[in-house]
Design a protein around this motif. Structure first.
Motif, PDB file in Angstrom:
ATOM      1  N   TYR A 132     -25.125  -3.986 -14.142  1.00 12.25           N
ATOM      2  CA  TYR A 132     -23.965  -3.396 -14.820  1.00 12.25           C
ATOM      3  C   TYR A 132     -22.710  -3.585 -13.969  1.00 12.25           C
ATOM      4  CZ  TYR A 132     -20.738   0.230 -16.436  1.00 12.25           C
ATOM      5  OH  TYR A 132     -19.625   0.907 -16.861  1.00 12.25           O
ATOM      6  N   SER A 167     -21.004  -6.692 -14.685  1.00 10.02           N
ATOM      7  CA  SER A 167     -20.631  -7.010 -16.072  1.00 10.02           C
ATOM      8  C   SER A 167     -19.111  -7.076 -16.230  1.00 10.02           C
ATOM      9  CB  SER A 167     -21.206  -5.961 -17.027  1.00 10.02           C
ATOM     10  OG  SER A 167     -20.548  -4.720 -16.846  1.00 10.02           O
ATOM     11  N   GLU A 182     -17.448  -5.937 -18.584  1.00  3.89           N
ATOM     12  CA  GLU A 182     -16.999  -4.626 -19.055  1.00  3.89           C
ATOM     13  C   GLU A 182     -16.694  -3.691 -17.871  1.00  3.89           C
ATOM     14  OE1 GLU A 182     -19.784  -3.108 -22.000  1.00  3.89           O
ATOM     15  OE2 GLU A 182     -19.427  -1.087 -21.210  1.00  3.89           O
ATOM     16  N   ASN A 191     -28.591  -1.054 -22.269  1.00  2.00           N
ATOM     17  CA  ASN A 191     -27.915  -2.298 -22.630  1.00  2.00           C
ATOM     18  C   ASN A 191     -28.811  -2.964 -23.668  1.00  2.00           C
ATOM     19  OD1 ASN A 191     -27.120  -4.995 -22.810  1.00  2.00           O
ATOM     20  ND2 ASN A 191     -26.534  -5.124 -20.644  1.00  2.00           N
ATOM     21  N   SER A 193     -29.034  -5.823 -24.761  1.00  2.00           N
ATOM     22  CA  SER A 193     -29.589  -7.136 -24.406  1.00  2.00           C
ATOM     23  C   SER A 193     -30.615  -7.036 -23.290  1.00  2.00           C
ATOM     24  CB  SER A 193     -28.494  -8.085 -23.928  1.00  2.00           C
ATOM     25  OG  SER A 193     -27.330  -7.926 -24.650  1.00  2.00           O
ATOM     26  N   SER A 194     -30.752  -5.856 -22.720  1.00  2.00           N
ATOM     27  CA  SER A 194     -31.668  -5.701 -21.588  1.00  2.00           C
ATOM     28  C   SER A 194     -32.386  -4.362 -21.708  1.00  2.00           C
ATOM     29  CB  SER A 194     -30.842  -5.777 -20.287  1.00  2.00           C
ATOM     30  OG  SER A 194     -31.673  -5.644 -19.165  1.00  2.00           O
ATOM     31  N   ARG A 230     -33.625  -1.754 -19.059  1.00  2.00           N
ATOM     32  CA  ARG A 230     -32.723  -0.820 -18.375  1.00  2.00           C
ATOM     33  C   ARG A 230     -33.010   0.613 -18.818  1.00  2.00           C
ATOM     34  NH1 ARG A 230     -26.420  -2.370 -18.069  1.00  2.00           N
ATOM     35  NH2 ARG A 230     -27.521  -4.277 -17.440  1.00  2.00           N
TER      36      ARG A 230
HETATM   37  C1  LIG Z   1     -25.900  -6.402 -20.748  1.00  2.00           C
HETATM   38  O1  LIG Z   1     -26.892  -7.373 -20.508  1.00  2.00           O
HETATM   39  C2  LIG Z   1     -26.438  -8.703 -20.668  1.00  2.00           C
HETATM   40  C3  LIG Z   1     -27.654  -9.600 -20.535  1.00  2.00           C
HETATM   41  O2  LIG Z   1     -28.375  -9.291 -19.382  1.00  2.00           O
HETATM   42  C4  LIG Z   1     -25.350  -8.991 -19.652  1.00  2.00           C
HETATM   43  O3  LIG Z   1     -24.866 -10.295 -19.838  1.00  2.00           O
HETATM   44  C5  LIG Z   1     -24.217  -8.002 -19.830  1.00  2.00           C
HETATM   45  O4  LIG Z   1     -23.250  -8.177 -18.826  1.00  2.00           O
HETATM   46  C6  LIG Z   1     -24.750  -6.600 -19.770  1.00  2.00           C
HETATM   47  N1  LIG Z   1     -23.683  -5.671 -20.053  1.00  2.00           N
HETATM   48  C7  LIG Z   1     -23.521  -4.564 -19.373  1.00  2.00           C
HETATM   49  C8  LIG Z   1     -22.368  -3.708 -19.760  1.00  2.00           C
HETATM   50  O5  LIG Z   1     -24.269  -4.218 -18.475  1.00  2.00           O
END
Ligand SMILES: *[C@@H]1O[C@H](CO)[C@@H](O)[C@H](O)[C@H]1NC(C)=O
Ligand SMILES: *[C@@H]1O[C@H](CO)[C@@H](O)[C@H](O)[C@H]1NC(C)=O
Ligand SMILES: *[C@@H]1O[C@H](CO)[C@@H](O)[C@H](O)[C@H]1NC(C)=O
Ligand SMILES: *[C@@H]1O[C@H](CO)[C@@H](O)[C@H](O)[C@H]1NC(C)=O
Ligand SMILES: *[C@@H]1O[C@H](CO)[C@@H](O)[C@H](O)[C@H]1NC(C)=O
Ligand SMILES: *[C@@H]1O[C@H](CO)[C@@H](O)[C@H](O)[C@H]1NC(C)=O
Ligand SMILES: *[C@@H]1O[C@H](CO)[C@@H](O)[C@H](O)[C@H]1NC(C)=O
Ligand SMILES: *[C@@H]1O[C@H](CO)[C@@H](O)[C@H](O)[C@H]1NC(C)=O
Length: 488
Positions: free
Chosen positions: A170, A173, A175, A255, A257-258, A261
């Motif tokens: 995170y 990321s 974000e 997350n 996509s993951s 977590r």
């Molecule tokens: C969420 O997971 C994706 C894939 O692993 C990653 O690219 C992305 O940065 C993650 N986002 C956050 C906010 O952690």
């Protein structure tokens, strides 16, 4: 004539039974506590009041003789321990909260607790019939085919290599980095309030939750004269501190996509299904059956579970850290009249309700739809199917999902031959469920207890937060010394 009356009666039969609550699972946060910035962290009298209020509401709703949603067969005044399963992470604030909650759920029984002795004299237990309901820190593994593990305490994500790595990512990321940058000035501008605790280099979004926690606790417990530059803490500033902390914590907890977590939510999901199923599998009339399960846990677990269960689709409020003494409950309900044996699962539904802060007559838990669906009452089999999409209920599956291969996850502990090691090597965070039950890990109880204790000590999301080093091994070691209060 007889025929006529039968015809008249017949349609009314199914309507005769009103909705019956067969059992419930409550997940609960602790009440107001002191700040995480100074140890030891303790439950405050205000916090005790909050969880007591909640316990009293759950009593009024599910337990009392006149409760509107009285759980079928539950004892109203004298707690029957076999009907209750109360657990908590090993943590003073959570365990104390659970104890006080139970005082609301089953208050001192007064004269009802009086017993007559052989010699004819009567005796009451101390404190006006105070009821002693155990709060179990760890459910003890029994024997056999992995059944013990469905209640496994692999809680809170730590110790799970891939979850820790995912949480830590995170901090890389886009974000996170964008928010870190855009809020730099904001956090520095509040230094006069907290520089004694958070010096300038620490006053950033990286510490969003601990800073928020420190300030939030102060606004509850400090008179303004004891807060330096308290005039900087305007409602809008406080709101910004809170929403930034919300974003930070949700980012660490979940997350899409993951999903690994959110391991804490996956484990909780399996525990919920398992507990409700225990109730459901017992004959409806069985007085000793488990009817109410309550678990006290960290806000991070709420967030992980909310993310996995799609709660934010029902309300964006689920992105936020839940208030002290918040709780959600899954109630097991049926409209069928109760048979002598177990209720047919086809007649059973599950409903999710949540309340932000202490449940009370003025803050009644409200039903929300989960899993991106519209209905708030889901048929049992549909509910199980949805939960199974992300539930992790056995050590074997947990080990595979986490990519852990030592400790409780060593082949020896799992009772699997090392021959097919190669197959697991590719573990990608995906979970292959069916294997688990079959493997049936037979692990020495002592080992499980020791390791589970360790896992709990390591703490959850806060650990991930502290360590930018993604190597779980290292993180685990560092984590042992981290105060467990850190994550609640
Ligand atoms: C969420 O997971 C994706 C894939 O692993 C990653 O690219 C992305 O940065 C993650 N986002 C956050 C906010 O952690
Ligand atoms: C009855 O037995 C209890 C427990 O042994 C004892 O404490 C009590 O004094 C006895 N009462 C009488 C009247 O003998
Ligand atoms: C904190 O800020 C105040 C006001 O800006 C300043 O007087 C004080 O020296 C600072 N304290 C520390 C420990 O930096
Ligand atoms: C400030 O950050 C440094 C470096 O991350 C850390 O070692 C220190 O403990 C932090 N201090 C406080 C008060 O959080
Ligand atoms: C609130 O009071 C405590 C001591 O009672 C103090 O340690 C803490 O720094 C105060 N909070 C703020 C924001 O000044
Ligand atoms: C519920 O328990 C029964 C009996 O132990 C078992 O056969 C069934 O598979 C369980 N169902 C779920 C969804 O766990
Ligand atoms: C609970 O209340 C807090 C405000 O104190 C808010 O940030 C959060 O989003 C709320 N959560 C839910 C699910 O309502
Ligand atoms: C029972 O019937 C009522 C009234 O029709 C309905 O609102 C409720 O959802 C039903 N409950 C179940 C479990 O089907």
């Amino acid at each position: 004539m007889q025929l006529v009356s039968l015809l008249v009666l017949a349609p009314s039969l199914p309507l005769a039974a009103a909705e019956t609550v067969l059992g419930a699972f409550i997940f609960h946060r602790h009440g107001d506590r002191t700040t995480k910035s100074y140890t030891p962290v303790t439950l405050t009298p205000l916090g005790a009041e909050q969880v007591f209020t909640s316990g009293s509401w759950y009593r009024d709703n599910y337990i009392s003789a006149d409760a509107p949603s009285r759980i079928n067969g539950v004892s109203s005044d004298l707690a029957v321990l076999s009907q209750l399963s109360i657990t908590s992470s090993i943590d003073n604030v959570l365990q104390n909260s659970a104890q006080v909650f139970l005082q609301g759920l089953y208050p001192p029984a007064g004269n009802l607790a009086t017993q007559k002795l052989a010699n004819g004299s009567s005796i009451n237990s101390p404190l006006n019939g105070y009821q002693y309901i155990p709060v179990n820190a760890v459910t003890s593994p029994t024997s056999g085919k992995g059944a013990e593990e469905t209640n496994g305490w692999l809680q809170a994500g730590s110790g799970c290599t891939k979850a820790i790595a995912s949480s830590n990512s995170y901090f890389q990321s886009a974000e996170y980095l964008a928010t870190l940058d855009s809020t730099q000035e904001f956090y520095q501008s509040l230094l006069p309030v907290y520089n004694a605790t958070f010096p300038s280099p620490n006053a950033t979004f990286k510490n969003a939750y601990t800073i928020y926690d420190f300030v939030h606790v102060s606004t509850i417990h400090n008179t303004t004269s004891t807060i330096p530059s308290h005039d900087l803490l305007t409602p809008s500033t406080l709101h910004q501190l809170q929403t930034l902390a919300d974003a930070h914590e949700f980012g660490l907890a979940y997350n899409a996509s993951s999903p690994i977590r959110a391991i804490a939510g996956s484990v909780l999901a399996a525990q919920i299904v398992s507990a409700l199923n225990t109730t459901l599998s017992a004959p409806a009339g069985k007085k000793s059956a488990q009817k109410l399960t309550t678990q006290f846990g960290a806000y991070g677990t709420f967030m992980a579970f909310f993310g996995l269960a799609g709660a934010p689709a029902a309300s964006p409020d689920f992105y936020g850290v839940v208030d002290y003494a918040s709780s959600f409950v899954f109630e097991l309900v049926t409209n069928a009249s109760l048979p002598a044996g177990a209720v047919d699962t086809a007649d059973v539904s599950v409903r999710f309700l949540f309340t932000n802060g202490s449940a009370s007559a003025t803050n009644v838990p409200k039903a929300y739809p989960l899993f991106g669906r519209a209905e708030t009452t889901l048929r049992w089999d549909v509910f199980v199917e949805e939960m199974d999409k992300f539930a992790i209920g056995t050590t074997a599956v947990w080990c595979q999902a986490c990519g852990n291969t030592d400790g409780i996850c060593s082949p020896a502990s799992l009772g699997v031959a090392t021959a097919d090691d190669g197959g697991d090597g590719a573990a990608d965070g995906g979970v292959s469920r069916p294997v688990a039950g079959v493997i049936g890990a037979v692990v020495a109880i002592a080992v499980i207890l020791a390791v589970q204790g360790l896992i709990m000590l390591i703490g959850g999301l806060r650990l991930a937060k502290k360590e930018t080093v993604a190597l779980a091994k290292k993180a685990s070691h560092d984590g042992v010394s981290v105060s467990t209060e850190g994550r609640v």
